[in-house]
Design an enzyme around this catalytic site. Sequence first.
Site, PDB file in Angstrom:
ATOM      1  N   CYS A 128       0.825  -1.216   0.000  1.00 22.38           N
ATOM      2  CA  CYS A 128       0.000   0.000   0.000  1.00 22.38           C
ATOM      3  C   CYS A 128       0.857   1.262   0.000  1.00 22.38           C
ATOM      4  O   CYS A 128       1.796   1.390   0.793  1.00 22.38           O
ATOM      5  CB  CYS A 128      -0.915  -0.016   1.220  1.00 22.38           C
ATOM      6  SG  CYS A 128      -1.980   1.423   1.322  1.00 22.38           S
TER       7      CYS A 128
ATOM      8  N   CYS B  15      -4.812   3.374  -3.202  1.00 18.35           N
ATOM      9  CA  CYS B  15      -4.622   4.121  -1.962  1.00 18.35           C
ATOM     10  C   CYS B  15      -3.305   4.883  -1.909  1.00 18.35           C
ATOM     11  O   CYS B  15      -2.237   4.275  -1.924  1.00 18.35           O
ATOM     12  CB  CYS B  15      -4.590   3.142  -0.799  1.00 18.35           C
ATOM     13  SG  CYS B  15      -6.164   2.765  -0.124  1.00 18.35           S
TER      14      CYS B  15
END
Length: 329
Positions: free
Chosen positions: A103, A317
């Site tokens: 991420c 993200c």
Amino acid sequence: MTSLGEPKFRAGQVYDWLHKKQARSFDEMTNLSKSLREKLSQGSELVALQIVRVQESQIDGTRKYLFSLSDGNLIESVFMKYKFGNSVCVSSQVGCRMGCRFCASTLDGVERNLLPSEILDQIYAITRDTGEKISRIVVMGSGEPLDNYDNILKFIQLLSDENGLNMGQRNITVSTCGIVPNMYKLADEKLQINLAISLHASNQAKRQELMPIANKYSIDELIAACKNYFDKTGRQLTFEYSLVGGVNDTDDDADELVALLSDLNCVVNLIPVNPIKERDFVESTRERVLDFQKRLEKRHINATVRREMGRDIDGACGQLRRRHMEENA
Ligand code: SAH
């Protein structure tokens, strides 16, 4: 209002301006006297996010927003169009401290928690910019919502308040990497929201490799907290499972996942991992994703494959914020 020497009903008027008409300044509140508007702007700050950058996908119309906060911090939100209505994905923190390996949001850690108003205004600002009705909210942007528990709760209350946007709680989804104690706490709040759990692995060892939070709360403790959430709320659970080529996408992984989830009322949402340049994870092939899905379904675990949206606009993200900060460093 009483302390300002005003009648009580003025509070309702201001609330209406803020949460129904989504005013951007006290000056817009034309049914208040000029002197009251002045008093209000001197004594309080109206949170209004500023749009820094918008990227619209040429593929699917997804719009990714980069907003600046009053202290100069940047956050991102995503507007997505689906056949059954529009969704907005909001961020809950500036950055994130959970450290999930694939991420981009977490690469520089967390800066600070977002206020309820700052989470809410992502929705208001996007509504105003697109002129579209928004029917679903997912708290799946940057940040870990259960690491900002009280503000997320307040945000949900404001969002579902009948005097505001009045969004049904069943149309709100909160996604967590698995902060177990707060999952128990949330189960007792008597909300009707959906809980999504980022699982991403079917056993403890693999989960630890991908998600540091697994060192703190084991996969068994996580599953027990999920069971409790369903028992207390009756809401079906969603498990997010990002498929990383060669890491968690084998037939054995699928079989282990079936065994892990067999007692739960749940759906698995498979997400081909969106590769970020800072890591060398690769996404599973389309064929592997579909085989994985079939293997779950054959064993009676509902599984959907998330439509990939916004791949051409730093959709994952934390990607856009990161790129913008690098370009402007
Ligand atoms: N902190 C919360 C919510 C934010 S992330 C959580 O962990 O659930 C929303 C989802 O996207 C999570 O399942 C997260 O693991 C996943 N995700 C983040 N970056 C990704 C990427 N590059 N590719 C695929 N999924 C990703």
